[in-house]
Scaffold this motif. Structure first.
Motif, short mmCIF file in Angstrom:
data_model
loop_
_atom_site.label_atom_id
_atom_site.label_comp_id
_atom_site.label_asym_id
_atom_site.label_seq_id
_atom_site.Cartn_x
_atom_site.Cartn_y
_atom_site.Cartn_z
N VAL A 40 13.29 3.80 -2.95
CA VAL A 40 11.98 4.39 -2.69
C VAL A 40 11.00 4.05 -3.82
CG1 VAL A 40 10.78 6.58 -2.34
CG2 VAL A 40 13.08 6.27 -1.44
N CYS A 41 11.59 3.86 -5.02
CA CYS A 41 10.73 3.75 -6.18
C CYS A 41 10.36 2.33 -6.56
CB CYS A 41 11.41 4.37 -7.40
SG CYS A 41 11.83 6.08 -7.14
N ALA A 43 10.76 -2.24 -6.02
CA ALA A 43 10.80 -3.34 -5.07
C ALA A 43 12.21 -3.55 -4.54
CB ALA A 43 10.32 -4.60 -5.75
N ASN B 54 7.38 3.31 -12.45
CA ASN B 54 7.61 2.53 -11.23
C ASN B 54 6.42 1.64 -10.85
OD1 ASN B 54 10.21 3.43 -10.77
ND2 ASN B 54 9.50 5.27 -9.73
N ILE B 113 5.65 -3.67 -4.11
CA ILE B 113 6.45 -2.62 -4.72
C ILE B 113 6.34 -1.37 -3.87
CG2 ILE B 113 6.79 -1.19 -6.77
CD1 ILE B 113 5.56 -3.41 -8.43
N ASP B 114 7.48 -0.89 -3.45
CA ASP B 114 7.53 0.27 -2.56
C ASP B 114 7.78 1.50 -3.42
OD1 ASP B 114 7.73 1.91 -0.43
OD2 ASP B 114 9.71 1.25 0.18
N LEU B 115 6.76 2.29 -3.68
CA LEU B 115 6.96 3.38 -4.64
C LEU B 115 6.23 4.65 -4.22
CD1 LEU B 115 4.80 2.79 -7.82
CD2 LEU B 115 4.30 1.85 -5.60
N ARG B 116 6.64 5.72 -4.89
CA ARG B 116 5.98 7.00 -4.66
C ARG B 116 4.66 7.01 -5.41
NH1 ARG B 116 8.83 10.45 -7.44
NH2 ARG B 116 10.23 8.87 -8.27
#
Lengths: 171, 179
Positions: A40-41, A43, B54, B113-116
């Motif tokens: 989730v945080c 790449a 992150n 970038i997959d982030l909160r």
């Protein structure tokens, strides 16, 4: 009140309060993300696809004396010399290339446990783990809590240069 | 004509009052957003430090410091927005800060970038998306409106006092020196 004075006052007041808080409470450590949350945080990458890449301090301590388990210190050589997990090898995460002798050790390891300073959130461990995964090493774990957590529990540690490193790769 | 002057005066006063009320509402709304954003970060700075990390735009050694300074700064801006004296300075800082947040989120999205988001702590967490980028940009625009139309207390009083003179009222008071 003039605009620059307003801006300066707000900034100065914030800075004074913020620095006081830092002095009192200290800088926060990033909350380590459990394995399931890493995706989730950050790449998507090879390391995130691997299950259980995070390892707790107790679990790592249990593996510490197990043959085939290698602890890798991702910090710089000076930090390593100051203190590190006993029998760990030094492999700074920013090193341009991995020496052949060192890679041979890693390639023969059953499990690799990478660690750095918890205060930096072990991002350098994550980078190194990604790199090692890219080189085909599958079971690379990242130590939750890093070296500070290890030392807090009085687990085995030592100082000085890398004893386990091959001659050409010793820092 | 005296009656006409009064009509103009009343209309101008109403317009000024409406504008001031709208600006006050905007300032209160933006301040509430900043307080809402700051409090969870102050309660759990470790979580926010993790969120900053992150984004991968800040050197690791600064993450802890930023995790404390940013929410304090947000809180200070919120308080300053509610103050008549500091409202424009606060609005300028708010606009810059929100624009920086939008840029940070946009670069993360652009890099895949997959982030909160980390915007409102862990309780109201959302993943970074183009919607969150637009939200920050929109709030930054709102801050720009406050900056453009908000006036320091001294200037507001001065303009109110000089209005009658422009339509033939009593002579204006001497200008209030800005502090």
């Amino acid at each position: 009140m003039r605009l620059p004075v307003q801006v300066l006052t707000i900034c100065t007041a914030s800075l004074a309060v913020g620095l006081s808080l830092l002095a009192i409470r200290g800088g926060p450590r990033p909350t380590p993300a459990p394995g399931a949350e890493v995706g989730v945080c950050s790449a998507p990458s090879a390391i995130e696809k691997a299950a259980n890449q995070w390892i707790s301090l107790d679990e790592a301590h249990g593996l510490w004396s197990t043959p085939g388990v290698v602890f890798v210190d991702c910090r710089g050589p000076a930090d390593f010399d100051t203190g590190h997990i006993a029998s760990a090898i030094s492999l700074p995460s920013n090193s341009a290339e991995i020496p052949e002798g060192l890679f041979a050790i890693l390639a023969h390891a059953q499990t690799i446990v990478a660690y750095c300073n918890a205060s930096s959130g072990c991002a350098s461990s994550l980078r190194l783990a990604e790199r090692l995964h890219g080189l085909g090493l599958r079971d690379v774990r990242i130590l939750t809590g890093g070296l500070p957590g290890w030392l807090e529990r009085s687990f085995p540690a030592e100082s000085g240069p890398c004893r386990q490193c091959p001659a050409e790769s010793a820092p | 004509m005296p009656g006409g002057e009064r009509t103009v005066n009343t209309s101008a006063t109403k317009n000024t009052s409406t504008k001031r009320a709208a600006l006050l509402l905007l300032r209160a709304a933006l301040a509430a957003v900043f307080v809402w954003a700051a409090v969870p970060k102050l309660i759990d700075p470790g979580e926010f430090a993790s969120a900053i990390q992150n984004y991968r735009v800040v050197p690791e050694s600064y993450v802890g410091v930023l995790a404390v300074l940013v929410p304090v700064f947000e809180l200070a801006v919120a308080l300053a927005l509610l103050s008549a004296t500091y409202q424009r300075g606060a609005a300028l800082l708010a606009a810059l800060m929100l624009a920086a947040f939008a840029v940070a989120m946009a670069q993360a999205r652009a890099r895949g970038i997959d982030l909160r988001c980390g915007c409102f702590g862990a309780t109201f967490e959302a993943k970074v998306s183009w919607l969150t980028v637009a939200r920050s940009a929109g709030l930054s625009g709102l801050a720009c409106v406050i900056f453009a139309f908000g006036a320091p207390a001294s200037a507001t009083h001065a303009s109110t006092r000089t209005e009658p003179s422009s339509v033939g009222g009593t002579p204006p008071d001497p200008p209030v020196p800005s502090s």
